[in-house]
Design a protein around this motif. Structure first.
Motif, PDB file in Angstrom:
ATOM      1  N   GLY A 122       0.843  -1.198   0.000  1.00 21.73           N
ATOM      2  CA  GLY A 122       0.000   0.000   0.000  1.00 21.73           C
ATOM      3  C   GLY A 122       0.872   1.239   0.000  1.00 21.73           C
ATOM      4  N   SER A 123       0.633   2.143   0.949  1.00 21.81           N
ATOM      5  CA  SER A 123       1.425   3.367   1.021  1.00 21.81           C
ATOM      6  C   SER A 123       2.618   3.223   1.958  1.00 21.81           C
ATOM      7  CB  SER A 123       0.541   4.533   1.475  1.00 21.81           C
ATOM      8  OG  SER A 123      -0.011   4.258   2.751  1.00 21.81           O
ATOM      9  N   PHE A 124       2.921   1.991   2.364  1.00 20.85           N
ATOM     10  CA  PHE A 124       4.028   1.756   3.285  1.00 20.85           C
ATOM     11  C   PHE A 124       5.146   0.981   2.604  1.00 20.85           C
ATOM     12  CE2 PHE A 124       0.386   2.391   5.997  1.00 20.85           C
ATOM     13  CZ  PHE A 124       0.892   3.217   6.999  1.00 20.85           C
ATOM     14  N   ALA A 125       6.369   1.209   3.059  1.00 17.98           N
ATOM     15  CA  ALA A 125       7.533   0.467   2.601  1.00 17.98           C
ATOM     16  C   ALA A 125       8.085  -0.321   3.781  1.00 17.98           C
ATOM     17  CB  ALA A 125       8.591   1.421   2.061  1.00 17.98           C
ATOM     18  N   LEU A 126       8.542  -1.549   3.516  1.00 10.20           N
ATOM     19  CA  LEU A 126       9.111  -2.407   4.552  1.00 10.20           C
ATOM     20  C   LEU A 126      10.462  -2.918   4.098  1.00 10.20           C
ATOM     21  CD1 LEU A 126       5.828  -3.459   4.202  1.00 10.20           C
ATOM     22  CD2 LEU A 126       6.506  -4.365   6.401  1.00 10.20           C
ATOM     23  N   ALA A 127      11.387  -2.999   5.031  1.00  5.81           N
ATOM     24  CA  ALA A 127      12.671  -3.624   4.757  1.00  5.81           C
ATOM     25  C   ALA A 127      12.558  -5.088   5.138  1.00  5.81           C
ATOM     26  CB  ALA A 127      13.764  -2.945   5.567  1.00  5.81           C
TER      27      ALA A 127
ATOM     28  N   SER B 204       8.076   6.479   4.646  1.00  5.53           N
ATOM     29  CA  SER B 204       9.249   6.948   3.915  1.00  5.53           C
ATOM     30  C   SER B 204      10.023   5.761   3.356  1.00  5.53           C
ATOM     31  CB  SER B 204      10.150   7.753   4.855  1.00  5.53           C
ATOM     32  OG  SER B 204      11.400   7.989   4.257  1.00  5.53           O
ATOM     33  N   ARG B 205      10.126   5.690   2.035  1.00  5.16           N
ATOM     34  CA  ARG B 205      10.910   4.621   1.414  1.00  5.16           C
ATOM     35  C   ARG B 205      12.379   4.746   1.795  1.00  5.16           C
ATOM     36  NH1 ARG B 205       7.030   6.129  -1.917  1.00  5.16           N
ATOM     37  NH2 ARG B 205       5.663   4.543  -2.792  1.00  5.16           N
ATOM     38  N   ASP B 206      12.856   5.985   1.925  1.00  5.82           N
ATOM     39  CA  ASP B 206      14.237   6.220   2.311  1.00  5.82           C
ATOM     40  C   ASP B 206      14.505   5.664   3.709  1.00  5.82           C
ATOM     41  OD1 ASP B 206      16.866   7.330   1.854  1.00  5.82           O
ATOM     42  OD2 ASP B 206      16.335   8.877   3.323  1.00  5.82           O
TER      43      ASP B 206
ATOM     44  N   ALA C   9      12.926   3.170   5.146  1.00  2.00           N
ATOM     45  CA  ALA C   9      12.915   1.709   5.036  1.00  2.00           C
ATOM     46  C   ALA C   9      14.264   1.214   4.515  1.00  2.00           C
ATOM     47  CB  ALA C   9      11.783   1.240   4.128  1.00  2.00           C
ATOM     48  N   ARG C  10      14.848   1.920   3.543  1.00  2.86           N
ATOM     49  CA  ARG C  10      16.172   1.541   3.038  1.00  2.86           C
ATOM     50  C   ARG C  10      17.232   1.707   4.129  1.00  2.86           C
ATOM     51  NH1 ARG C  10      14.065   3.905  -1.761  1.00  2.86           N
ATOM     52  NH2 ARG C  10      14.868   5.945  -1.169  1.00  2.86           N
ATOM     53  N   THR C  11      17.106   2.762   4.946  1.00  6.22           N
ATOM     54  CA  THR C  11      18.029   2.964   6.055  1.00  6.22           C
ATOM     55  C   THR C  11      17.906   1.836   7.080  1.00  6.22           C
ATOM     56  OG1 THR C  11      17.944   5.363   5.763  1.00  6.22           O
ATOM     57  CG2 THR C  11      18.718   4.565   7.896  1.00  6.22           C
ATOM     58  N   ASP C  12      16.677   1.402   7.366  1.00  2.76           N
ATOM     59  CA  ASP C  12      16.464   0.265   8.268  1.00  2.76           C
ATOM     60  C   ASP C  12      17.200  -0.970   7.740  1.00  2.76           C
ATOM     61  OD1 ASP C  12      14.779   1.784   9.906  1.00  2.76           O
ATOM     62  OD2 ASP C  12      12.942   0.965   9.007  1.00  2.76           O
ATOM     63  N   ALA C  13      17.094  -1.225   6.442  1.00  4.35           N
ATOM     64  CA  ALA C  13      17.743  -2.384   5.831  1.00  4.35           C
ATOM     65  C   ALA C  13      19.260  -2.269   5.942  1.00  4.35           C
ATOM     66  CB  ALA C  13      17.328  -2.516   4.367  1.00  4.35           C
ATOM     67  N   THR C  14      19.792  -1.094   5.684  1.00  2.00           N
ATOM     68  CA  THR C  14      21.234  -0.871   5.773  1.00  2.00           C
ATOM     69  C   THR C  14      21.727  -1.076   7.196  1.00  2.00           C
ATOM     70  OG1 THR C  14      21.177   0.682   3.927  1.00  2.00           O
ATOM     71  CG2 THR C  14      23.085   0.806   5.391  1.00  2.00           C
ATOM     72  N   GLU C  15      21.003  -0.535   8.156  1.00  3.81           N
ATOM     73  CA  GLU C  15      21.394  -0.694   9.567  1.00  3.81           C
ATOM     74  C   GLU C  15      21.341  -2.156   9.991  1.00  3.81           C
ATOM     75  OE1 GLU C  15      18.944   1.918  11.883  1.00  3.81           O
ATOM     76  OE2 GLU C  15      19.877   3.704  11.068  1.00  3.81           O
ATOM     77  N   HIS C  16      20.328  -2.882   9.530  1.00  4.25           N
ATOM     78  CA  HIS C  16      20.235  -4.307   9.851  1.00  4.25           C
ATOM     79  C   HIS C  16      21.447  -5.061   9.292  1.00  4.25           C
ATOM     80  CE1 HIS C  16      18.684  -8.340  10.427  1.00  4.25           C
ATOM     81  NE2 HIS C  16      18.957  -8.571   9.163  1.00  4.25           N
ATOM     82  N   SER C  17      21.783  -4.814   8.042  1.00  6.39           N
ATOM     83  CA  SER C  17      22.917  -5.497   7.415  1.00  6.39           C
ATOM     84  C   SER C  17      24.208  -5.162   8.140  1.00  6.39           C
ATOM     85  CB  SER C  17      23.042  -5.093   5.956  1.00  6.39           C
ATOM     86  OG  SER C  17      21.946  -5.565   5.226  1.00  6.39           O
TER      87      SER C  17
END
Length: 51
Positions: A16-21, A34-36, A38-46
């Motif tokens: 929908g209107s949400f982005a998930l990592a 914010s898609r940005d 979500a990408r930051t969440d993914a980067t921090e997880h990695s």
């Protein structure tokens, strides 16, 4: 000799209107508008789960 652990492979998906990592290890970040972010969440997880 130890087997090499698999790398964490992250992606972002939209629901929908949400982005998930998401990660190949099964981890899923919180839904973000914010898609940005979500990408930051993914980067921090990695970064925090490197072997």
């Amino acid at each position: 000799m130890h087997a090499q652990a698999s790398a964490h492979t992250t992606t972002t998906t939209e629901r929908g209107s949400f982005a998930l990592a998401r990660c190949s290890c099964g981890w899923t970040g919180p839904a973000r508008r914010s898609r940005d972010r979500a990408r930051t969440d993914a980067t921090e997880h990695s970064r925090t789960n490197q072997d």
